[in-house]
Design a protein around this motif. Sequence first.
Motif, PDB file in Angstrom:
ATOM      1  N   PRO B  27      60.587 -16.246  82.742  1.00  0.00           N
ATOM      2  CA  PRO B  27      59.930 -17.517  83.092  1.00  0.00           C
ATOM      3  C   PRO B  27      59.618 -17.629  84.579  1.00  0.00           C
ATOM      4  CG  PRO B  27      62.229 -17.893  82.463  1.00  0.00           C
ATOM      5  CD  PRO B  27      61.939 -16.437  82.231  1.00  0.00           C
ATOM      6  N   ASP B  60      63.510 -30.831  61.665  1.00  0.00           N
ATOM      7  CA  ASP B  60      63.749 -29.759  62.611  1.00  0.00           C
ATOM      8  C   ASP B  60      62.767 -28.599  62.427  1.00  0.00           C
ATOM      9  OD1 ASP B  60      65.622 -30.715  64.248  1.00  0.00           O
ATOM     10  OD2 ASP B  60      67.271 -29.501  63.499  1.00  0.00           O
ATOM     11  N   GLU B  80      57.227 -17.170  68.624  1.00  0.00           N
ATOM     12  CA  GLU B  80      58.636 -17.534  68.455  1.00  0.00           C
ATOM     13  C   GLU B  80      58.822 -19.039  68.223  1.00  0.00           C
ATOM     14  OE1 GLU B  80      61.543 -15.675  70.964  1.00  0.00           O
ATOM     15  OE2 GLU B  80      60.769 -13.663  70.548  1.00  0.00           O
ATOM     16  N   PRO B  81      58.202 -19.904  69.050  1.00  0.00           N
ATOM     17  CA  PRO B  81      58.303 -21.339  68.746  1.00  0.00           C
ATOM     18  C   PRO B  81      57.774 -21.690  67.348  1.00  0.00           C
ATOM     19  CG  PRO B  81      57.544 -21.053  70.987  1.00  0.00           C
ATOM     20  CD  PRO B  81      57.571 -19.685  70.362  1.00  0.00           C
ATOM     21  N   ARG B  84      60.418 -20.780  64.936  1.00  0.00           N
ATOM     22  CA  ARG B  84      61.537 -21.732  65.001  1.00  0.00           C
ATOM     23  C   ARG B  84      61.177 -23.052  64.331  1.00  0.00           C
ATOM     24  NH1 ARG B  84      62.301 -20.127  70.439  1.00  0.00           N
ATOM     25  NH2 ARG B  84      63.953 -18.575  70.624  1.00  0.00           N
ATOM     26  N   MET B  85      59.896 -23.413  64.372  1.00  0.00           N
ATOM     27  CA  MET B  85      59.472 -24.646  63.703  1.00  0.00           C
ATOM     28  C   MET B  85      59.320 -24.434  62.200  1.00  0.00           C
ATOM     29  SD  MET B  85      56.846 -26.678  66.203  1.00  0.00           S
ATOM     30  CE  MET B  85      56.398 -25.797  67.662  1.00  0.00           C
ATOM     31  N   HIS B 105      61.827  -8.638  71.391  1.00  0.00           N
ATOM     32  CA  HIS B 105      62.297  -9.966  71.761  1.00  0.00           C
ATOM     33  C   HIS B 105      62.615 -10.831  70.544  1.00  0.00           C
ATOM     34  CE1 HIS B 105      62.567 -13.842  73.813  1.00  0.00           C
ATOM     35  NE2 HIS B 105      62.892 -13.120  74.867  1.00  0.00           N
ATOM     36  N   GLN B 108      65.957  -9.922  69.297  1.00  0.00           N
ATOM     37  CA  GLN B 108      66.996 -10.503  70.157  1.00  0.00           C
ATOM     38  C   GLN B 108      67.175 -11.992  69.870  1.00  0.00           C
ATOM     39  OE1 GLN B 108      65.453  -9.597  74.049  1.00  0.00           O
ATOM     40  NE2 GLN B 108      66.417  -7.585  74.128  1.00  0.00           N
ATOM     41  N   SER B 109      66.070 -12.655  69.565  1.00  0.00           N
ATOM     42  CA  SER B 109      66.124 -14.089  69.281  1.00  0.00           C
ATOM     43  C   SER B 109      66.498 -14.372  67.830  1.00  0.00           C
ATOM     44  CB  SER B 109      64.774 -14.745  69.573  1.00  0.00           C
ATOM     45  OG  SER B 109      64.384 -14.531  70.899  1.00  0.00           O
ATOM     46  N   GLU B 110      66.710 -13.328  67.044  1.00  0.00           N
ATOM     47  CA  GLU B 110      67.053 -13.445  65.619  1.00  0.00           C
ATOM     48  C   GLU B 110      65.997 -14.224  64.846  1.00  0.00           C
ATOM     49  OE1 GLU B 110      71.047 -15.028  65.901  1.00  0.00           O
ATOM     50  OE2 GLU B 110      71.876 -12.999  65.797  1.00  0.00           O
TER      51      GLU B 110
END
Lengths: 424, 248
Positions: B27, B60, B80-81, B84-85, B105, B108-110
């Motif tokens: 970032p 969520d 990724e977002p 997750r959504m 990545h 790593q973020s599962e």
Amino acid sequence: MAKAATPKKPAKRKAALPQKTDILIAGAGYVGLLTAVSIARSAPSLNIVVVDAAPDNVWQNDGRASAVAAAAVRMLDQLDCWQDILPHAQPINEMVVTDSRTNDPVRPVFLTFEGSIDEGEPFARMIPNVEMIRALRKRCDEYGVTIVQGVGVTGFENNEESQSVDIQLGDEHTLRAKLLIACDGVNSRLRDMAGIKTVHWDYGQAGIVATIAHERSHEGRAEEHFLPAGPFAILPLTDNRSSIVWTESTEKAQRLINGDEFTFDIELEQRFGLKLGDIKVETKPRAYPLGLTLARDFVKPRFALAGDAAHGIHPIAGQGLNLGFKDAAALAEKVVEAHRLGLDIGALNVLEEYQRWRRFDTVQMGVTTDILNRLFSNDIAPLRALRSFGLGVVDRLPKLKDFFINQASGISGKTPRLLRGEQI
Amino acid sequence: MSADNTTTIDQDDVDRFSAMAAEWWDPAGKFKPLHKFNPVRLRYIRETVTEHFELDASQDKPFSGLRILDIGCGGGLLCEPMARMGADVVGADASEKNIEIAKIHAKQSELTIDYRATTSENLDAQGEQFDVILNMEVVEHVSDVDLFLKSCAHMVKPGGLIFIATINRTTKARALAIFMAENVLRWLPKGTHQYEKLVKPSEIDAALEGTGVSVFKRSGVFYNPLTDDWNLSKDMDVNYMVVAKRES
């Protein structure tokens, strides 16, 4: 607007620690618990564990009370805690500020903060710490937040491979989280472990805190007397009782609390006065060292400081707790927002927004209380004249007084949603 | 990938981004502006999609059940977002290296994301269909906007959406998005954007004509230097986003 989460089934307080969670909060004081409840309520799918190094009975024996501003009450209400605390809360309807030498027979009254924020809403209330913690713990149970007492964080390390932080708990246990929040107080060990430096100076003062029972009603009046050694505050509690915060030099404070009761009572009476009738010390007085501690950074990747761990300020304006509430509300808002957008809640850019939001306000408050303390904690004649003049002017200018009242009630500035009484 | 003549890939752009791929997820690194820009476009996507598909925004994982394609996904900053959504996500990028970074990545973020080193034309040729297609900061890097957008539009399911975010071809954009961002603020490496390749909103409308997909929502995105953040605005002269839908 997002609906509040339906509470999950209660978690066992002594639940075994999991291997993995989304958020680990270190410190089960009001800042840690407020942060946990605020996040859990708006983002029920996030798992939250709170650990605290102290055994379970420590919080239950905290005899202190705190002044909670109107904005903080709105937040507690929004979090469904207020109805549990209300029976124990004493509204402060009036605040009297005086400046005098200790033995002046009559103290000049310079400022009378009688203002209410809304009709019928006192600008602050005194609440026993134990009742606030009890209410927050109850909500934690309802929202499935695991609280484990007697377990402290002994180390932690970012794990790039798993986009998380590995946290060492006590001797053997390791827990993996996306975000670690340190709410472990002004002497934060986690802050040191994270390598975050502080700006610190000691005032050479200590605040003696005790509960005083008195014959007559205080009528909801709070008093703050600026005595040469530092401020002496009387804050009303329920039933004919008041809490005092009595500033003295560190040395004298130690002498007073460790000396005989008779001497303490005489010194107290001289400051407290007898207008509320006979007084009696109800809890054993304790002394807390006063200093200004500001963390140079509030965040690191996957790590955030909140409450006194980020800033310990002088209690002269009664703002420490309100800063802690603002931290919890702002951090929860940023974490929930990031979670809703599918972002990594521990990413530095998410946490930096929290830091940017809170740091200016914190430094400003730290500097203001520092200047107030330096201005008032002395007996230098020209300064006495100057501050008398200053307070007199404030009292005569309604706008400036409103500003002070608004600051005291914590509703100015860019306010996090929970403190405005709204959901995240 | 075969080197056929109908590709819309500009090889110079692909090489440049591959070189920077390792820094996608820092970032504070080279892609800092994109990380800063991410929340405003994610919020826009979340609000538009939940409203259009009448999803429960308080959930969520509001995107559960939606199949989403992120075309030009880079290191996966949007994929990724989306995952997750709750969405079922396909991330496509012409750069093999970006796809490798994105895969690592996501692991790593599962998160489970279907990353493919391919083009929109190839996906379209395979008969892929999506509820939502994201075309964010991509059209200004392709060699044939018309061909590219037509292949994307073809993959939108009936009732589905396509998001297009890019930079307008105006004097203001040349001053702010290119000169300021690349030479003064150094947000972006020099040469990231070429003025001639920027795309006007009317050119997007034109490219989508006859595809059955049409633009129904337009917003500008503007940077506020005082607060150091991005906000939606009516001004579409520099950065802007449009949403098009296929009637169900």
